[in-house]
Scaffold this active site. Sequence first.
Site, PDB file in Angstrom:
ATOM      1  N   GLU A   1       0.656 -24.263-100.851  1.00 65.56           N
ATOM      2  CA  GLU A   1       1.584 -24.932 -99.949  1.00 65.56           C
ATOM      3  C   GLU A   1       0.993 -25.178 -98.575  1.00 65.56           C
ATOM      4  O   GLU A   1       1.477 -25.997 -97.833  1.00 65.56           O
ATOM      5  CB  GLU A   1       2.849 -24.080 -99.779  1.00 65.56           C
TER       6      GLU A   1
ATOM      7  N   SER B   1      14.770 -22.692-102.990  1.00 66.12           N
ATOM      8  CA  SER B   1      15.714 -22.135-102.015  1.00 66.12           C
ATOM      9  C   SER B   1      17.143 -22.175-102.535  1.00 66.12           C
ATOM     10  O   SER B   1      17.518 -23.055-103.299  1.00 66.12           O
ATOM     11  CB  SER B   1      15.667 -22.926-100.711  1.00 66.12           C
TER      12      SER B   1
HETATM   13  C1  LIG Z   1      12.714 -30.504 -94.351  1.00 60.18           C
HETATM   14  C2  LIG Z   1      12.880 -29.410 -95.339  1.00 60.18           C
HETATM   15  C3  LIG Z   1      12.521 -29.586 -96.661  1.00 60.18           C
HETATM   16  C4  LIG Z   1      12.699 -28.569 -97.589  1.00 60.18           C
HETATM   17  N1  LIG Z   1      12.382 -28.789 -98.901  1.00 60.18           N
HETATM   18  C5  LIG Z   1      12.593 -27.817 -99.818  1.00 60.18           C
HETATM   19  C6  LIG Z   1      12.355 -28.054-101.194  1.00 60.18           C
HETATM   20  O1  LIG Z   1      11.947 -29.149-101.588  1.00 60.18           O
HETATM   21  N2  LIG Z   1      12.614 -27.077-102.090  1.00 60.18           N
HETATM   22  C7  LIG Z   1      13.075 -25.846-101.700  1.00 60.18           C
HETATM   23  O2  LIG Z   1      13.254 -24.993-102.546  1.00 60.18           O
HETATM   24  N3  LIG Z   1      13.321 -25.587-100.385  1.00 60.18           N
HETATM   25  C8  LIG Z   1      13.094 -26.548 -99.449  1.00 60.18           C
HETATM   26  N4  LIG Z   1      13.374 -26.293 -98.116  1.00 60.18           N
HETATM   27  C9  LIG Z   1      13.942 -25.015 -97.741  1.00 60.18           C
HETATM   28  C10 LIG Z   1      13.007 -24.085 -96.973  1.00 60.18           C
HETATM   29  O3  LIG Z   1      12.110 -23.493 -97.822  1.00 60.18           O
HETATM   30  C11 LIG Z   1      13.897 -23.076 -96.217  1.00 60.18           C
HETATM   31  O4  LIG Z   1      14.626 -23.776 -95.274  1.00 60.18           O
HETATM   32  C12 LIG Z   1      13.107 -21.997 -95.543  1.00 60.18           C
HETATM   33  O5  LIG Z   1      12.561 -21.134 -96.466  1.00 60.18           O
HETATM   34  C13 LIG Z   1      13.955 -21.219 -94.550  1.00 60.18           C
HETATM   35  O6  LIG Z   1      15.149 -20.771 -95.120  1.00 60.18           O
HETATM   36  P1  LIG Z   1      16.546 -21.031 -94.422  1.00 60.18           P
HETATM   37  O7  LIG Z   1      16.618 -22.434 -94.033  1.00 60.18           O
HETATM   38  O8  LIG Z   1      17.593 -20.482 -95.300  1.00 60.18           O
HETATM   39  O9  LIG Z   1      16.492 -20.196 -93.077  1.00 60.18           O
HETATM   40  P2  LIG Z   1      16.639 -18.604 -92.955  1.00 60.18           P
HETATM   41  O10 LIG Z   1      15.705 -17.931 -93.870  1.00 60.18           O
HETATM   42  O11 LIG Z   1      18.057 -18.251 -92.990  1.00 60.18           O
HETATM   43  O12 LIG Z   1      16.091 -18.388 -91.485  1.00 60.18           O
HETATM   44  C14 LIG Z   1      16.878 -18.553 -90.320  1.00 60.18           C
HETATM   45  C15 LIG Z   1      16.024 -18.165 -89.130  1.00 60.18           C
HETATM   46  O13 LIG Z   1      15.670 -16.780 -89.233  1.00 60.18           O
HETATM   47  C16 LIG Z   1      14.269 -16.643 -89.176  1.00 60.18           C
HETATM   48  N5  LIG Z   1      13.832 -15.512 -89.989  1.00 60.18           N
HETATM   49  C17 LIG Z   1      14.118 -15.261 -91.279  1.00 60.18           C
HETATM   50  N6  LIG Z   1      13.480 -14.157 -91.683  1.00 60.18           N
HETATM   51  C18 LIG Z   1      12.760 -13.701 -90.620  1.00 60.18           C
HETATM   52  C19 LIG Z   1      11.885 -12.585 -90.410  1.00 60.18           C
HETATM   53  N7  LIG Z   1      11.609 -11.718 -91.370  1.00 60.18           N
HETATM   54  N8  LIG Z   1      11.325 -12.446 -89.186  1.00 60.18           N
HETATM   55  C20 LIG Z   1      11.588 -13.339 -88.184  1.00 60.18           C
HETATM   56  N9  LIG Z   1      12.409 -14.391 -88.339  1.00 60.18           N
HETATM   57  C21 LIG Z   1      12.990 -14.566 -89.546  1.00 60.18           C
HETATM   58  C22 LIG Z   1      13.740 -17.933 -89.701  1.00 60.18           C
HETATM   59  O14 LIG Z   1      12.389 -18.144 -89.313  1.00 60.18           O
HETATM   60  C23 LIG Z   1      14.695 -18.926 -89.084  1.00 60.18           C
HETATM   61  O15 LIG Z   1      14.348 -19.172 -87.747  1.00 60.18           O
HETATM   62  C24 LIG Z   1      13.213 -27.321 -97.175  1.00 60.18           C
HETATM   63  C25 LIG Z   1      13.556 -27.136 -95.839  1.00 60.18           C
HETATM   64  C26 LIG Z   1      13.414 -28.155 -94.925  1.00 60.18           C
HETATM   65  C27 LIG Z   1      13.802 -27.925 -93.500  1.00 60.18           C
END
Ligand SMILES: Cc1cc2nc3c(=O)[nH]c(=O)nc-3n(C[C@H](O)[C@H](O)[C@H](O)COP(=O)(O)OP(=O)(O)OC[C@H]3O[C@@H](n4cnc5c(N)ncnc54)[C@H](O)[C@@H]3O)c2cc1C
Lengths: 412, 377
Positions: A249, A134
Site C-alpha cells: 500500500e 474498513s
Molecule cells: C479517501 C479515502 C478512501 C478510502 N478508501 C478505502 C477503501 O477503498 N477500502 C477500505 O476498506 N477503506 C478505505 N478507506 C478507509 C480508511 O482505511 C480509514 O478511513 C482509515 O483506516 C481510518 O479509519 P477511520 O476513518 O475509521 O478513522 P479512525 O480510525 O476512527 O480514526 C480517527 C482519528 O483517530 C486517530 N487514531 C486512531 N488510532 C490512533 C492511534 N492508535 N494513535 C493515534 N491516533 C489514532 C486517527 O489517525 C484519526 O485521526 C478510505 C478512506 C478515505 C479517507
Amino acid sequence: MDFSLTPEQERLRKEFDDFFKEEMKNAPPGWGGSLEDMYSADEGWEFHRYMARKLAEKGWLVRAWPKEYGGQDASIMEQVIFGEVSAYHKSPGVDVFGIGLLGPTLLAVGSEEHKKEYLPPIARGETMWCQLWSEPNAGSDLAALATRAVREGDYYVVNGQKTWSSGAHRGDWGFAIVRTDPEQKRSRGLSFLLLDMKAPGVTVRPLLGMDKTHLFNEVYFDNVRVPVKNRVGEEGKGWDVTKAMMNFERTNVGMIFTVKRGLEDLIEFCKETKRNGEPLAKNPLIRNKLAQIAVEVEVGIALAYRIAWIQEKGGPAAMVEAGALAAASKVYGTELNQRFSYVGHQILGPYGQVKKESKWAPLQGTIESGFQQVQGMCIAMGTSEVQRNTIAWLGLGLPRSWDEVFKRPMAK
Amino acid sequence: MNLDFTEEQEMLRTSARDFLSTECPKTAVRELEESEEGYSKEMWKKMADLGWMGLVLPEEYGGTGGEFMDLIILLEEMGRNILPSPFFSTVVLCSLPILEYGTEEQKKEFLPKIANGEMIMSLALAEPSAIYNASGIKVKASLQGDEYVINGTKLFAHDAHIADYLLVVTRTTEGANPQEGITLLLVDAKSPGVTSSVVPTAALDKQCEVIFEDVKVPRKNMLGAPNQGWGIVKRLLEQATVAKCAEMLGGGQAALEMSNSYAKERVQYGRLIGDFQTIQNYLANMWIDMETSRNITYEAVWMVGEKLPCTKEVSIAKAWVSEAFKFITERGVQIHGAIGMTRDHDMGLYYRRAWAWDVLFGDADFHKEVVAQQLGL
Ligand SMILES: Cc1cc2nc3c(=O)[nH]c(=O)nc-3n(C[C@H](O)[C@H](O)[C@H](O)COP(=O)(O)OP(=O)(O)OC[C@H]3O[C@@H](n4cnc5c(N)ncnc54)[C@H](O)[C@@H]3O)c2cc1C
C-alpha cells in the site's frame, strides 16, 4: 555511489513520456487525475478503462509481474520510472486495487489456481477491483472488524457491512477481510475472500465527499454466498494476507510526481498572471512558497528512490524490514500533497475556490477540488497518525502505544 | 478596562444560538447551499422580526440602536451555525456605510427597508484582479449629464444574484494616486445592463460575477463625495474584516467542540481516540488557537466600533484568526477520519468555509504586509 539512470532506463522513460503525452490528449475536459475524477463521473471511468486497455496493449499495465501472468518481469526501478511518468501526466489506467494490491499479494501468497484465474484479466485491463476492509467500527483498528462469514459446504455465507470502499460502485470484484471464527479475538479468526460485486446480496450505497464527488461507498452483505475456493490463504489466517498486502500500500513515488506536475503548472500560472501590474512570479513571498515546494518534491523523490533501491536489492522481504521507511514515505507524500494544495490556494487567492465548471477557474479547478480531497490521502491506507505510530515502533524501537497494556480505563 | 459582555449581549447570544439551531439545522444549511438563491425567505423574515437587520441602526430608521459589538455577537453565532444568508452582505457591507456616509434622503430610503427585511443588498467591490487595494478598482463610471454610466465586471460579489440594490465601487477618474478617483454608487439591481450570475465555489456561498454594460445611475445615488470613495471602502473593509473574524470565531469554536466530542466518543483499539496523546495534542493546539483568537478580535472590534485608528489591529486580527480557523478545521477533519471527509458530516461545512473566508478581504499574507507597513517597514 551513482545516482544516474542507465541509458536503457533513460530510453524507457522517454518512451513512457511520449506515450502518455499523446494519450492524455484523450482525457475528458477538466480531468485532474485524482481518484475522485476517475470514479465519480462516467467520462472519468470510461477514460480509466480506455487507458487500462491501451496500457495492456503496450504490455505496460503490469510490467512488474512475471511473464506467465501477462507481465514483463520488470525491475523495481523500471516500475518506479513508469509510476513517475504516469503520475506526472495524471494518467489513470493502473487499477490501484487490482494491480497495485491484489496482484502482488496473490503473486506472493496466492495459490496457483488463483493466479491463473484472476491475474490474466487484470493484466488485460478487463477486471477492476475494490478493497472491502474498513467497517464503521473498524477503521485504524482494522482487526476489530465484525463482518461474519459462516461456512456452509463449499460456500461462505457473508453478512455485515463494509464502508469507505473506494470505487466499489465501479469495481467488478472486491477483496474482503471477514470474521470466520467469532470465538477468536481481533486479528485471529479472520479470512480473506475474493468476492464478485455482482453476487446476489451485495448492495453498494454511495457516500459523497465534501465536494460532492462520488469516491467511496458503503457495501452491505446480505447472505452473500462466496465459494470457499475464493479464499486466499488458510481459513482463520486472513490477517497474514492482509498484512502482506499492507506492505504494497505504501509505495508512492506517484504522489510526489503528482505534486511535481502540479507545481510546474502553478509556476506557469504565476509567470502568466499579473497582479498589481506584476507577474505573480516576481513576488518574493510567492517565489519562496514555490521554491519550498520544489525543495520538498526533490526530497520526496530522493526518499522514494532510496526505498526502491532497498526493494530492488532485497526484494519484498526487504520492504517489510523497511516498514518504517515505507510509513515515512506515505506520510511524507500525502502531507506534501496537502501542503502543495494549501500553497496553491494561497497563491490563487479568491480564484482558488472556483470550481472547474466556471470560466473563472484557473488550472482547471484542480486547486479547488484538491484542497477538499487531499486530506483523504492523509486518512486513507493508514492515517498519518497510525503511520507515525509505526515509525515510532518499527523505526525507533519505542513501545506500541496502542497496545492493550497501555490501555487506561475509559474516561468519561 | 472592562473585558466582559453586558448582560443584554449575553442574552442576545443565547437567543441567537437558540433561534439558529432550531431554525437552521445543518440539513437546512446543506439544502440552502444547493439552492439557487442560497437563503430561506421565511427565515429571513423571522430574522427581521427579531430585529437582527436593524440591530445597529438607529430607531429613526427602523432599528434598535445597538452597538457594533452587538452585531459581532450575532455574527459569531451565525458563523457557529453556518447560516447561509445575505445578512453579511446586506447589513455589514451595505447598511453600515449607508448609515455612516449616506445623505439623509438615502438613509431614509434604504435603512428602514433593510431593517424590516424588505431589501437585500450586495457589495460589488472585488474585480478579476482579485486584490483589495484601490489600484484593483477598474470598473468605470463616467458622469454624463445627471447620470453615471457604469461599464465593467465585478467578481466575487456575494449575493448579488438576489440583491435588490448593489453598492458598487467604481473608478471615476484615473490619476497617479489610485486611492483618488473612486466613487461609490447605489445601483438598482434591476437596472438595464446589469447581469449577475453565481460563480460555483467550494463553499457554495453564492459569490457572483456582475457585469455592467452602460448601466445608468442617477447622480443622487452616489454614496459620499465624488472621487473620495476610497475612504468609505477603507472603513467598510475594516468593519467587514473584523466582522468576518467574528464569524470565524464562531465557526472555530463549533469545529473544536465537535472534534472534542468526537474524541470522547469514537473508540478504536478498545479505547477512546481522545485517549491517544496525539489526538489530545491536536485538540490542545486547536484550543490554544481559539483562545488566542478571541480577544485579539474583540479588541479590534472595539476599536472599529469606537472609530479609533485601527488599521494595524484589524490586520493583526485577520492574519491570526483566519490561519487559526483553517488549522482548527483541518485538524478537525483529520481527527474525524474518513467520516469527516463526507458531504453529510458537518465538519466539511466548516472546513470549506475556512478556506473561503481566509481569502475574503485579504488573506494572512495580505494582512501581514499591512502590519509590516504599519511597523514603518
Ligand atoms: C479517501 C479515502 C478512501 C478510502 N478508501 C478505502 C477503501 O477503498 N477500502 C477500505 O476498506 N477503506 C478505505 N478507506 C478507509 C480508511 O482505511 C480509514 O478511513 C482509515 O483506516 C481510518 O479509519 P477511520 O476513518 O475509521 O478513522 P479512525 O480510525 O476512527 O480514526 C480517527 C482519528 O483517530 C486517530 N487514531 C486512531 N488510532 C490512533 C492511534 N492508535 N494513535 C493515534 N491516533 C489514532 C486517527 O489517525 C484519526 O485521526 C478510505 C478512506 C478515505 C479517507
